[in-house]
Each structure stands twice: as structure tokens, then as C-alpha cells.
Design an enzyme around this catalytic site. Structure first.
Site, PDB file in Angstrom:
ATOM      1  N   THR A 228     -26.550  10.397 -32.933  1.00 27.05           N
ATOM      2  CA  THR A 228     -25.337   9.343 -32.802  1.00 27.05           C
ATOM      3  C   THR A 228     -24.968   8.901 -33.660  1.00 27.05           C
ATOM      4  O   THR A 228     -23.869   8.142 -33.846  1.00 27.05           O
ATOM      5  CB  THR A 228     -25.900   8.640 -31.294  1.00 27.05           C
ATOM      6  OG1 THR A 228     -26.620   7.683 -31.711  1.00 27.05           O
ATOM      7  CG2 THR A 228     -26.067   9.489 -30.137  1.00 27.05           C
TER       8      THR A 228
ATOM      9  N   ALA B  71     -29.278   7.080 -40.201  1.00 24.16           N
ATOM     10  CA  ALA B  71     -30.164   6.176 -39.983  1.00 24.16           C
ATOM     11  C   ALA B  71     -29.722   4.863 -40.456  1.00 24.16           C
ATOM     12  O   ALA B  71     -30.227   3.815 -40.293  1.00 24.16           O
ATOM     13  CB  ALA B  71     -31.257   6.561 -41.098  1.00 24.16           C
TER      14      ALA B  71
ATOM     15  N   GLU C 103       1.083   3.483   2.185  1.00 25.77           N
ATOM     16  CA  GLU C 103       2.003   3.945   3.260  1.00 25.77           C
ATOM     17  C   GLU C 103       3.370   3.161   3.359  1.00 25.77           C
ATOM     18  O   GLU C 103       4.369   3.544   3.896  1.00 25.77           O
ATOM     19  CB  GLU C 103       1.066   3.573   4.600  1.00 25.77           C
ATOM     20  CG  GLU C 103      -0.090   4.490   4.526  1.00 25.77           C
ATOM     21  CD  GLU C 103      -1.289   3.868   4.033  1.00 25.77           C
ATOM     22  OE1 GLU C 103      -2.343   4.116   4.593  1.00 25.77           O
ATOM     23  OE2 GLU C 103      -1.336   3.074   3.044  1.00 25.77           O
TER      24      GLU C 103
ATOM     25  N   HIS D 153       0.851  -1.107  -0.125  1.00 27.88           N
ATOM     26  CA  HIS D 153       0.144  -0.180   0.119  1.00 27.88           C
ATOM     27  C   HIS D 153       0.815   1.090   0.105  1.00 27.88           C
ATOM     28  O   HIS D 153       2.065   1.252   0.236  1.00 27.88           O
ATOM     29  CB  HIS D 153      -0.925  -0.102   1.203  1.00 27.88           C
ATOM     30  CG  HIS D 153      -2.024  -0.878   0.926  1.00 27.88           C
ATOM     31  ND1 HIS D 153      -3.238  -1.124   2.040  1.00 27.88           N
ATOM     32  CD2 HIS D 153      -2.153  -2.059   0.183  1.00 27.88           C
ATOM     33  CE1 HIS D 153      -3.789  -2.135   1.788  1.00 27.88           C
ATOM     34  NE2 HIS D 153      -3.309  -2.628   0.571  1.00 27.88           N
TER      35      HIS D 153
ATOM     36  N   CYS E 249      -1.993  -1.097   7.628  1.00 30.04           N
ATOM     37  CA  CYS E 249      -0.921  -0.018   7.076  1.00 30.04           C
ATOM     38  C   CYS E 249      -1.077   0.786   8.620  1.00 30.04           C
ATOM     39  O   CYS E 249       0.052   1.467   8.950  1.00 30.04           O
ATOM     40  CB  CYS E 249      -1.402   0.968   6.281  1.00 30.04           C
ATOM     41  SG  CYS E 249      -1.134   0.051   4.632  1.00 30.04           S
TER      42      CYS E 249
ATOM     43  N   ASP F 156     -21.574  -3.371 -34.952  1.00 30.32           N
ATOM     44  CA  ASP F 156     -20.147  -2.801 -34.955  1.00 30.32           C
ATOM     45  C   ASP F 156     -18.914  -3.565 -34.841  1.00 30.32           C
ATOM     46  O   ASP F 156     -17.832  -3.244 -35.256  1.00 30.32           O
ATOM     47  CB  ASP F 156     -20.139  -1.549 -34.132  1.00 30.32           C
ATOM     48  CG  ASP F 156     -21.273  -0.292 -34.357  1.00 30.32           C
ATOM     49  OD1 ASP F 156     -21.537  -0.304 -35.357  1.00 30.32           O
ATOM     50  OD2 ASP F 156     -21.475   0.327 -33.260  1.00 30.32           O
TER      51      ASP F 156
END
EC number: 3.5.4.26
Length: 369
Positions: free
Chosen positions: A165, A168, A56, A54, A88, A204
Site C-alpha cells: 500500500t 517503506a 410517497e 418522503h 406515509c 498524510d
């Protein structure tokens, strides 16, 4: 009593934590700075999940004997329990630090105040809350999952000036600029998973990978999650041939021969309950994403799934790239929603950020509660 110097050191710890943006999930991003007599003597950040040291521990190792009598600035409350690494809080006590300043309490129920309490009981001065809002933003997915069991879900959308987006015909490459697409790559790399629907896969054949040169070397590849109630996912989809994990969430009554074929091709098929409409229960999907340990999940989907998620109230943020172009009335919209009878029924959002990305505008919006 906190002062300006404390804020300077905590800000530095937050910058260190940002270096772990793509590396630590399902663990939080944490930075730590050790300072004595106003001089930085050690620093570190959590660099990887799966049992790595970690923040520390890195800072204490760098400081060595200079940690004794120092102040530790940590962006998240030091852990107090044994997981894959020792606590820790115990390491800070053993190193002889005199003071610990944490930006925020760890929302993990295994810690949640216990770390700071253990430090105080050892005679160490403690303070909590310095730059807490900044620390919360850095770990918003981790905090959301710890508090609700669900990850931070945000949807990325590229649209034209008239809110379309795609054409058509479905053609959508490219609405947004190259600068925006690079920005999307950085967003994708910061996430634990990218979620889409099977209709997008069929239309896609997306990769949903991190492709920006040099970026993947500094991050972990996000998992790919596909919602596919009827298990229509093609066994020759390109994402099954690419590095990284592909999970397919499907209905509990899925055809087992299809399941075996997809698993043989490299997919992980996860059966989930269906809603009354015969589709995947999106609330259960969100819970499952949390159980899988995903902190932030980026949604890249079409109008049908985005509309369903909007109606279910499951999206925490919308990230929209608006390009200065128009696609016309027949183009595809952002959301598939039932017709509204009254203006009072409209979903409402609040803007939380906007900026130029190349020629486009990137908007960040959150739902009005």
C-alpha cells in the site's frame, strides 16, 4: 398476485431511490411510483433528511386525483408513525390508493410491519417482497444499523500487484489510477462518514473530502471521524479548515487542555472507553458510530487500524483497488497482524464483485463467516 408489470414499476421505483444515494442519511433511500391502469401517474423519492417529504408524498402530489384507485410501488414499507413528518401510510389511505406493493419491510422497530398492517386494515390490498434483495442492497447501511445498532463498515484500500500500500518511506501517491481515484470519490460521497486513524492524519494530513467536480453539489459532505487514543491530533490539520464536521474519538482520560484547543479549532471531541490494551475499544467505536446515526462508514486507514478491525471482525466489506505495478518486499502491507502459527488461523474472504476501473481492478470482498 404480482406480475411482470409490477416488477417493471418497482424497478423504476428503485432507480428513483438511487437518486437519493448521497442525500438522506440517517434516513433510508426510498423511491415511490404510482400507476393506474398500467400508466405511471406519479413518482418521487426521498430527497433529503431532516424533515423533508418522503417519497410517497412527492408521488402523491404529482399524481393528484389520479392517485385514487392507483397502485403504489414503494421500495420500503411506508412509515406508520409520527416523526418529523406524518405517517406515509395515512397519506396513501387518504389519497384512496387501492393497492400498495413494498419491496421490503422497514427494519426500523417503529415501523417493522405496522405500516403494511395499517394499510391492510384500511381495506387496501398489500404485497411485500418484490425485488426485496435489490432494495436491501440499496439500504444495507440503514438495515444494518436498525438491526444491530452498527453501521455498514467497509474499508477502501489501494494496493500494488504484490500487495503493498506504500513504499517503506510511506510514499503512496499514487498507486492507483486517476479512474480509481474518481471511483473512490463516488464511494466517499455515498457515505455518512469517513473514518481514519490519527497515524494517517499525522503522516498524510488528509482532507477526506469529496472533490470530484459536480459530485458534492448532489450529495452531503460526509463527516470525518478520527480514532485518536492519546489525542495527538494536530490543531493545524487541514481537515479542521475545510467544510464539514470532524469528530475525534479519544480516550475518556483525555487531556482537557488538548480537548479545549481542538474544539476551539473546530473539532468535536468525543471521549470513549478504552479496551484492556489501553486503546480505543473498536466494538464500542462501532456502536458509537451507529448511535451517531451513520448508516455507511468508509474506512481509509493504514495497516495497523485495518489489521485491528480485521481481527475484531468489524469490517463488512473490503473494497480493494489493485494496480498493475509492484512496490517490492520493503513496501508496506495491507494488514498488521500477529504471526500465524497454522494455516487454519488465516482470515478468509469471499469475492462478491470484481471489475476493471481504468487500468486497475476493483475487488469487493466480504469476510467468510
Amino acid at each position: 398476485m404480482l406480475n411482470k408489470q409490477d416488477a417493471v414499476f418497482m424497478a423504476h421505483a428503485l432507480r428513483l431511490a438511487e437518486q437519493a444515494l448521497n442525500l438522506t442519511h440517517p434516513n433510508p433511500r426510498v423511491g415511490c411510483v404510482l400507476a393506474r391502469d398500467g400508466i405511471l401517474v406519479g413518482e418521487g423519492w426521498h430527497q433529503r433528511s431532516g424533515g423533508g417529504p418522503h417519497a410517497e408524498v412527492y408521488a402523491l402530489k404529482q399524481a393528484g386525483n389520479a392517485a385514487r384507485g392507483a397502485t403504489a410501488y414503494v421500495t420500503l414499507e411506508p412509515c406508520s408513525h409520527y416523526g418529523k413528518t406524518p405517517p406515509c401510510a395515512d397519506a396513501l389511505i387518504a389519497a384512496g390508493v387501492s393497492r400498495v406493493v413494498a419491496a421490503m419491510q422497514d427494519p426500523n422497530p417503529l415501523v417493522a410491519g405496522k405500516g403494511m398492517r395499517k394499510l391492510a386494515q384500511a381495506g387496501i390490498e398489500t404485497a411485500l417482497g418484490l425485488l426485496g434483495a435489490e432494495a436491501e442492497r440499496l439500504n444495507r447501511g440503514y438495515c444494518r444499523r436498525m438491526r444491530s445498532g452498527r453501521p455498514w463498515l467497509f474499508s477502501k484500500i489501494a494496493m500494488s500487484l504484490d500487495g503493498r500500500t506504500a513504499l517503506a518511506s510511506g510514499e503512496s501517491k499514487w498507486i492507483s489510477s486517476e479512474a480509481s481515484r474518481h471511483d473512490v470519490q463516488r464511494l466517499r460521497a455515498s457515505c455518512a462518514a469517513v473514518l481514519t486513524g490519527v497515524d494517517t492524519v499525522l503522516a498524510d494530513d488528509p482532507a477526506l473530502t469529496v472533490r470530484l467536480p459536480g459530485l458534492l453539489e448532489r450529495s452531503r459532505a460526509p463527516d470525518r471521524v478520527v480514532l485518536d487514543t492519546q489525542l495527538r491530533f494536530p490543531v493545524d490539520a487541514q481537515m479542521l479548515k475545510l467544510p464539514g464536521r470532524t469528530l475525534i474519538y479519544t480516550g475518556e482520560q483525555a487531556d482537557m487542555s488538548r480537548v479545549r484547543s481542538l474544539e476551539a479549532a473546530g473539532a468535536d471531541v468525543v471521549p470513549l472507553p478504552l479496551s484492556g490494551s489501553g486503546r480505543l475499544d473498536l466494538a464500542f467505536v462501532a456502536d458509537e458510530l451507529g448511535r451517531a446515526g451513520f448508516n455507511e462508514v468508509m474506512i481509509e486507514a493504514g495497516a495497523t487500524l485495518n489489521g485491528a478491525l480485521l481481527q475484531a471482525g468489524l469490517i463488512d466489506e473490503w473494497v480493494i483497488y489493485q494496480a498493475p505495478c509492484a512496490l517490492g518486499d520493503s513496501g508496506r502491507g495491507i494488514f498488521s497482524l500477529p504471526e500465524l502459527a497454522r494455516m487454519s488461523e488465516r482470515p478468509e474472504f469471499k469475492f462478491v464483485d470484481f471489475r476493471f476501473v481504468g487500468p486497475d481492478i476493483r475487488l469487493r470482498l466480504q469476510p467468510e463467516k
